[in-house]
Design a protein around this motif. Structure first.
Motif, PDB file in Angstrom:
ATOM      1  N   ALA A 437       0.838  -1.206   0.000  1.00  0.00           N
ATOM      2  CA  ALA A 437       0.000   0.000   0.000  1.00  0.00           C
ATOM      3  C   ALA A 437       0.873   1.256   0.000  1.00  0.00           C
ATOM      4  CB  ALA A 437      -0.923  -0.012   1.215  1.00  0.00           C
ATOM      5  N   ALA A 438       1.943   1.224   0.799  1.00  0.00           N
ATOM      6  CA  ALA A 438       2.838   2.386   0.860  1.00  0.00           C
ATOM      7  C   ALA A 438       3.518   2.591  -0.492  1.00  0.00           C
ATOM      8  CB  ALA A 438       3.885   2.179   1.944  1.00  0.00           C
ATOM      9  N   GLN A 439       3.888   1.497  -1.096  1.00  0.00           N
ATOM     10  CA  GLN A 439       4.555   1.593  -2.395  1.00  0.00           C
ATOM     11  C   GLN A 439       3.594   2.144  -3.459  1.00  0.00           C
ATOM     12  OE1 GLN A 439       7.309  -1.581  -3.483  1.00  0.00           O
ATOM     13  NE2 GLN A 439       6.186  -1.782  -5.390  1.00  0.00           N
ATOM     14  N   ASP A 440       2.357   1.668  -3.418  1.00  0.00           N
ATOM     15  CA  ASP A 440       1.373   2.155  -4.392  1.00  0.00           C
ATOM     16  C   ASP A 440       1.117   3.650  -4.183  1.00  0.00           C
ATOM     17  OD1 ASP A 440       1.240  -0.405  -5.325  1.00  0.00           O
ATOM     18  OD2 ASP A 440      -0.650  -0.899  -4.324  1.00  0.00           O
ATOM     19  N   ALA A 441       1.045   4.045  -2.908  1.00  0.00           N
ATOM     20  CA  ALA A 441       0.781   5.460  -2.616  1.00  0.00           C
ATOM     21  C   ALA A 441       1.949   6.328  -3.098  1.00  0.00           C
ATOM     22  CB  ALA A 441       0.559   5.647  -1.108  1.00  0.00           C
ATOM     23  N   TYR A 442       3.139   5.815  -2.903  1.00  0.00           N
ATOM     24  CA  TYR A 442       4.316   6.595  -3.332  1.00  0.00           C
ATOM     25  C   TYR A 442       4.369   6.683  -4.854  1.00  0.00           C
ATOM     26  CZ  TYR A 442       9.000   8.542  -3.272  1.00  0.00           C
ATOM     27  OH  TYR A 442      10.079   9.375  -3.435  1.00  0.00           O
ATOM     28  N   ARG A 443       4.004   5.597  -5.486  1.00  0.00           N
ATOM     29  CA  ARG A 443       3.986   5.592  -6.946  1.00  0.00           C
ATOM     30  C   ARG A 443       2.975   6.630  -7.472  1.00  0.00           C
ATOM     31  NH1 ARG A 443       3.582   0.229 -10.720  1.00  0.00           N
ATOM     32  NH2 ARG A 443       4.686   1.172 -12.413  1.00  0.00           N
ATOM     33  N   ALA A 444       1.827   6.676  -6.783  1.00  0.00           N
ATOM     34  CA  ALA A 444       0.800   7.645  -7.184  1.00  0.00           C
ATOM     35  C   ALA A 444       1.317   9.075  -6.976  1.00  0.00           C
ATOM     36  CB  ALA A 444      -0.475   7.411  -6.387  1.00  0.00           C
ATOM     37  N   LEU A 445       2.042   9.266  -5.881  1.00  0.00           N
ATOM     38  CA  LEU A 445       2.593  10.603  -5.604  1.00  0.00           C
ATOM     39  C   LEU A 445       3.584  11.017  -6.702  1.00  0.00           C
ATOM     40  CD1 LEU A 445       3.596  12.203  -2.369  1.00  0.00           C
ATOM     41  CD2 LEU A 445       5.515  11.716  -3.857  1.00  0.00           C
ATOM     42  N   ILE A 446       4.430  10.065  -7.098  1.00  0.00           N
ATOM     43  CA  ILE A 446       5.403  10.353  -8.161  1.00  0.00           C
ATOM     44  C   ILE A 446       4.669  10.687  -9.466  1.00  0.00           C
ATOM     45  CG2 ILE A 446       7.191   9.305  -9.647  1.00  0.00           C
ATOM     46  CD1 ILE A 446       8.327   9.960  -6.927  1.00  0.00           C
ATOM     47  N   ALA A 447       3.640   9.901  -9.781  1.00  0.00           N
ATOM     48  CA  ALA A 447       2.895  10.129 -11.031  1.00  0.00           C
ATOM     49  C   ALA A 447       2.224  11.495 -10.993  1.00  0.00           C
ATOM     50  CB  ALA A 447       1.867   9.024 -11.224  1.00  0.00           C
ATOM     51  N   GLU A 448       1.654  11.810  -9.832  1.00  0.00           N
ATOM     52  CA  GLU A 448       0.945  13.092  -9.713  1.00  0.00           C
ATOM     53  C   GLU A 448       1.935  14.262  -9.865  1.00  0.00           C
ATOM     54  OE1 GLU A 448      -0.813  13.763  -5.763  1.00  0.00           O
ATOM     55  OE2 GLU A 448      -0.122  15.813  -6.200  1.00  0.00           O
ATOM     56  N   ARG A 449       3.076  14.151  -9.212  1.00  0.00           N
ATOM     57  CA  ARG A 449       4.039  15.261  -9.289  1.00  0.00           C
ATOM     58  C   ARG A 449       4.767  15.297 -10.631  1.00  0.00           C
ATOM     59  NH1 ARG A 449       6.243  15.947  -3.131  1.00  0.00           N
ATOM     60  NH2 ARG A 449       4.168  15.879  -2.238  1.00  0.00           N
ATOM     61  N   SER A 450       4.819  14.168 -11.322  1.00  0.00           N
ATOM     62  CA  SER A 450       5.494  14.162 -12.621  1.00  0.00           C
ATOM     63  C   SER A 450       4.623  14.805 -13.694  1.00  0.00           C
ATOM     64  CB  SER A 450       5.826  12.725 -13.048  1.00  0.00           C
ATOM     65  OG  SER A 450       6.747  12.161 -12.142  1.00  0.00           O
ATOM     66  N   ALA A 451       3.300  14.783 -13.464  1.00  0.00           N
ATOM     67  CA  ALA A 451       2.395  15.383 -14.450  1.00  0.00           C
ATOM     68  C   ALA A 451       2.720  16.873 -14.545  1.00  0.00           C
ATOM     69  CB  ALA A 451       0.952  15.179 -14.018  1.00  0.00           C
ATOM     70  N   GLY A 452       2.873  17.354 -15.735  1.00  0.00           N
ATOM     71  CA  GLY A 452       3.155  18.777 -15.916  1.00  0.00           C
ATOM     72  C   GLY A 452       4.630  19.120 -15.879  1.00  0.00           C
ATOM     73  N   THR A 453       5.492  18.140 -15.615  1.00  0.00           N
ATOM     74  CA  THR A 453       6.926  18.436 -15.638  1.00  0.00           C
ATOM     75  C   THR A 453       7.379  18.567 -17.090  1.00  0.00           C
ATOM     76  OG1 THR A 453       7.532  16.099 -15.703  1.00  0.00           O
ATOM     77  CG2 THR A 453       7.413  17.115 -13.520  1.00  0.00           C
ATOM     78  N   VAL A 454       8.492  19.225 -17.263  1.00  0.00           N
ATOM     79  CA  VAL A 454       9.007  19.425 -18.615  1.00  0.00           C
ATOM     80  C   VAL A 454       9.463  18.098 -19.227  1.00  0.00           C
ATOM     81  CG1 VAL A 454      11.383  19.953 -17.905  1.00  0.00           C
ATOM     82  CG2 VAL A 454      10.472  20.954 -20.006  1.00  0.00           C
ATOM     83  N   TRP A 455       9.749  17.116 -18.396  1.00  0.00           N
ATOM     84  CA  TRP A 455      10.186  15.812 -18.927  1.00  0.00           C
ATOM     85  C   TRP A 455       9.058  15.135 -19.692  1.00  0.00           C
ATOM     86  CZ3 TRP A 455      10.909  15.182 -13.149  1.00  0.00           C
ATOM     87  CH2 TRP A 455      11.987  15.949 -12.719  1.00  0.00           C
ATOM     88  N   LEU A 456       7.811  15.340 -19.200  1.00  0.00           N
ATOM     89  CA  LEU A 456       6.669  14.717 -19.874  1.00  0.00           C
ATOM     90  C   LEU A 456       6.075  15.635 -20.934  1.00  0.00           C
ATOM     91  CD1 LEU A 456       6.874  12.758 -17.383  1.00  0.00           C
ATOM     92  CD2 LEU A 456       4.414  12.573 -17.528  1.00  0.00           C
ATOM     93  N   ASP A 457       6.111  16.945 -20.660  1.00  0.00           N
ATOM     94  CA  ASP A 457       5.413  17.870 -21.555  1.00  0.00           C
ATOM     95  C   ASP A 457       6.342  18.655 -22.473  1.00  0.00           C
ATOM     96  OD1 ASP A 457       3.253  17.019 -20.210  1.00  0.00           O
ATOM     97  OD2 ASP A 457       2.786  18.901 -19.189  1.00  0.00           O
ATOM     98  N   GLY A 458       7.643  18.415 -22.364  1.00  0.00           N
ATOM     99  CA  GLY A 458       8.599  19.269 -23.086  1.00  0.00           C
ATOM    100  C   GLY A 458       8.832  18.903 -24.543  1.00  0.00           C
ATOM    101  N   GLY A 459       8.183  17.831 -25.003  1.00  0.00           N
ATOM    102  CA  GLY A 459       8.286  17.511 -26.425  1.00  0.00           C
ATOM    103  C   GLY A 459       9.531  16.740 -26.818  1.00  0.00           C
TER     104      GLY A 459
END
Ligand code: N01
Length: 499
Positions: A437-459
Motif C-alpha cells: 500500500a505504501a509503495q502504491d501510494a508513493y507511486r501515485a505521488l510520483i505520477a501526480e508530481r510528474s504530471a506537468g513536468t518538462v520531462w513529460l510535456d517538453g516535447g
C-alpha cells in the motif's frame, strides 16, 4: 587494504556473515559506509566490482570528463574540500576526493574490491540475504544496493557495428592507451558525456564527426580556477564555504520550479541557451542543425563553452542524417553518405530504466526486482520495495536529479536507511519490509508530481522516461521535499518481525 574475502578468493569456501552488505562504492556506497561507522556499526562489507572506490568517477576517464555541478555543492556536506582547484572539478580531482574521504573515514578496511555481485536472494528461512559475488558468498541481514544508475554502459544496436575493424570505445570505458592523434573519429551521441569528450579530442584528432540524433540545449559554463585566497579563506573559515554551498544549492533549486512545476519559468534559461548558440555558431544552416525543437530541461541541460566551437571547427562536422549502418572502415548514414572512420566513440549513455542489478536481486516470492518492475520501477521513497525485506536502494528509482547535486539526494537517502537500521536495532527487528500500500501510494505521488513536468510535456524523448512513458528515474519536485520525506523512517509504512 585487503579483506579476507579479497585476499583468499579461491580458497574461501564458507560464507562470510555480516549485518549489512553494501553493493558499490561510489558516492552512495561510501556515504552509507561512513554513516554506519558513525552509528557504531562495524559489521558490514562493501562489495565493489572495480579495483577502487569512486563509482562513476572511477569509470568515466574519457578526456574532458568533469562535473557539471559546482564542487562546493557536488561533495559530501560533512567533508568539504577547501582545496578544489576549480569551481567545477574534473574527474581526477573528484576521484581523488572520494579516495581521500574513504581513507579519512577509515572505510577501506570494509571493502572487498573485485567483488562483482552476480546474484542476491532473500532466504526466507534464515531471514537473510544470500549474496553471490565473483570473490565468494556473503550472507547479510541487510542488503543496500548502491550500484548506481549510471554504472552500466548502453551500447547502440546499429547494424554492422560488431564488424567494425577500427577501435570502438564507450565514453564510460575509455582506453587511454589508444592514441587518437590524426585519426578520423566518429562520436555517436550528443549528451553530457559527448559534449565533454568532443572538445577534448577535436584538437588532436584528424577529423571528428558527431552523429547527432537529438541536439541538446547548452548554456555557458561558469567554470574558473579557484584562487589561493579563496582556498585559504575556506580553510580558515569553514562557515564561508558552507554559506557558498547554501547559495549554490538555493540558486539551483530555482530551476526545479521550471522543470517540475511550470516549464514557462524555463523561458529565460532557454533564451540564454539560444543566445549562447547564436553567439558561438554563425552559420545559419549549422545553427539550425544544432537547435533543439523541444523545451529546455526536457533532457538534461548541458553546460559548455567549447562544445559549439569544437563541432564547428574546420576538422569537425555534425551529422544528423541518422546512421544506417557501420561498415568495417566507415559509417554510412541514411542519406547514403559513407564516411571513412578509424575510431568509434560511443557516448550513448547508460542502462537507467532497465538497471542490470535489478535482474540479480531476488525477493521473497522468487521474483527479481526486474520481474516485479515489468510495468515500471516502483518503490517506497526510492528506497524500499514490497516483497524485498531488508533491502534498501540508494540512487534507486525517482531519486535522480538533473538540476542539482546527486550528493544531496544520496545524503537524504543514507539518512533514511540509517534511520531504518536504527529502528531495527531499537525494536529488535529481524526484518523490515515496506507495504504494498505504501509503495502504491508513493507511486501515485510520483505520477501526480510528474504530471506537468518538462520531462513529460517538453516535447522530447529521454532516458528519464521508461518504455511506458512514465518518469521512473527523476525526483519530480524540490530536493528539500525529498529530504523532508526521508528525514525520518515512515514506520507505519513498514512491517517488522522480531526473532
Ligand atoms: O548519456 P545520454 P551521457 N544512435 O544518455 C545518443 C551523467 N553525466 O553519457 O538524445 C544514435 O545523456 C542519444 O541520443 P538521443 C548525466 O546525468 C554527468 O551523455 O536519445 N544516438 C544521446 O545524445 C547524464 O544525463 C556528467 O536522441 C544514440 C546520447 O547518445 C548521464 O550521465 C557528465 C543512440 C546519450 O546521451 C548520461 O549522459 C557526463 C543510437 N542508437 C554524464 N543511442 C556530469 O557532468 C543513444 N544515442 C556530472
Amino acid at each position: 587494504m585487503t579483506s579476507t574475502l579479497e585476499s583468499q578468493p579461491q580458497q574461501r569456501e564458507e560464507t562470510r556473515e555480516v549485518r549489512v552488505a553494501v553493493i558499490g562504492s561510489g558516492f552512495a556506497g561510501l556515504g552509507m559506509a561512513i554513516r554506519m561507522r558513525e552509528m557504531g556499526i562495524e559489521d558490514f562489507v562493501v562489495l565493489e566490482r572495480g579495483p577502487d572506490v569512486g563509482g562513476t568517477w572511477r569509470d568515466n576517464t574519457y578526456p574532458g570528463a568533469a562535473c557539471d555541478v559546482q564542487s562546493n555543492l557536488y561533495s559530501f556536506s560533512f567533508a568539504p574540500n577547501p582545496d578544489w582547484p576549480r569551481t567545477y572539478s574534473e574527474q581526477p580531482e573528484i576521484l581523488a576526493y572520494l579516495q581521500g574521504v574513504a581513507a579519512r573515514y577509515d572505510v577501506l578496511r570494509h571493502h572487498v574490491f573485485g567483488a562483482d555481485v552476480t546474484g542476491a536472494q532473500w532466504d526466507a528461512e534464515a531471514r537473510r540475504w544470500r549474496v553471490q559475488t565473483s570473490t565468494g558468498e556473503v550472507s547479510a541481514r541487510v542488503l543496500v544496493s548502491a550500484a548506481g544508475a549510471l554504472a552500466d554502459p548502453s551500447y547502440p544496436d546499429i547494424p554492422g557495428i560488431e564488424d567494425f575493424a577500427g577501435t570502438v570505445m564507450h565514453s564510460a570505458r575509455w582506453d587511454a592507451a589508444h592514441d587518437l592523434t590524426g585519426e578520423r573519429v566518429a562520436v555517436i551521441g550528443t549528451g553530457a558525456s559527448a559534449i565533454q569528450v568532443v572538445p577534448a579530442i577535436q584538437p588532436v584528432a584528424g577529423s571528428v564527426t558527431v552523429y547527432q540524433r537529438t541536439p541538446p540545449w547548452v548554456i555557458p559554463r561558469g567554470d574558473r580556477p579557484t584562487t589561493p585566497l579563496e582556498r585559504r579563506l575556506y580553510r580558515r573559515v569553514p562557515g564561508l564555504q558552507k554559506a557558498v554551498r547554501g547559495v549554490l544549492y538555493a540558486s539551483r533549486e530555482f530551476l526545479a520550479v521550471g522543470i517540475t512545476k511550470n516549464p514557462r519559468f524555463l523561458a529565460p534559461v532557454q533564451k540564454l541557451a539560444r543566445t549562447h548558440l547564436e553567439r558561438q555558431v554563425r552559420d545559419p544552416q549549422v545553427r539550425a542543425t544544432l537547435t533543439p525543437d523541444y523545451t529546455i530541461g526536457c533532457k538534461r541541460i548541458l553546460i559548455s563553452n567549447d562544445w559549439y566551437p569544437a563541432v564547428t571547427a574546420p576538422n569537425a562536422e555534425v551529422v544528423n542524417a541518422g546512421i544506417a549502418e557501420v561498415r568495417p572502415h566507415s559509417v554510412v548514414t541514411r542519406d547514403g553518405v559513407e564516411r571513412p572512420t578509424d575510431t568509434l566513440v560511443l557516448a550513448t549513455g547508460f542502462h537507467v530504466t532497465d538497471l542490470p542489478i535489478a535482474h540479480r536481486i531476488t525477493g521473497k516470492d522468487g521474483r527479481t526486482l526486474a520481474d516485479v518492475w515489468t510495468d515500471g520501477m516502483a518503490t517506497n521513497r526510492g528506497s524500499t520495495v514490497a516483497g524485498f525485506p531488508n533491502l534498501f536502494l540508494l540512487v534507486g528509482p525517482n531519486v535522480g536529479v538533473g538540476h542539482t547535486s546527486m550528493v544531496y539526494m544520496i545524503e537524504s537517502q543514507v539518512a533514511y536507511v540509517a534511520n531504518a537500521l536504527q529502528a531495527m536495532d531499537d525494536e529488535g527487528l529481524v526484518t523490515l519490509e515496506t507495504t504494498q500500500a505504501a509503495q502504491d501510494a508513493y507511486r501515485a505521488l510520483i505520477a501526480e508530481r510528474s504530471a506537468g513536468t518538462v520531462w513529460l510535456d517538453g516535447g522530447c524523448g529521454s532516458w528519464y522516461l521508461d518504455e511506458h512513458g512514465h518518469n521512473t528515474t527523476l525526483w519530480p519536485d524540490f530536493t528539500f521535499r525529498f529530504r523532508r520525506l526521508t528525514r525520518t523512517l515512515d514506520r507505519d509504512n513498514y512491517v517488522g518481525t522480531t526473532a
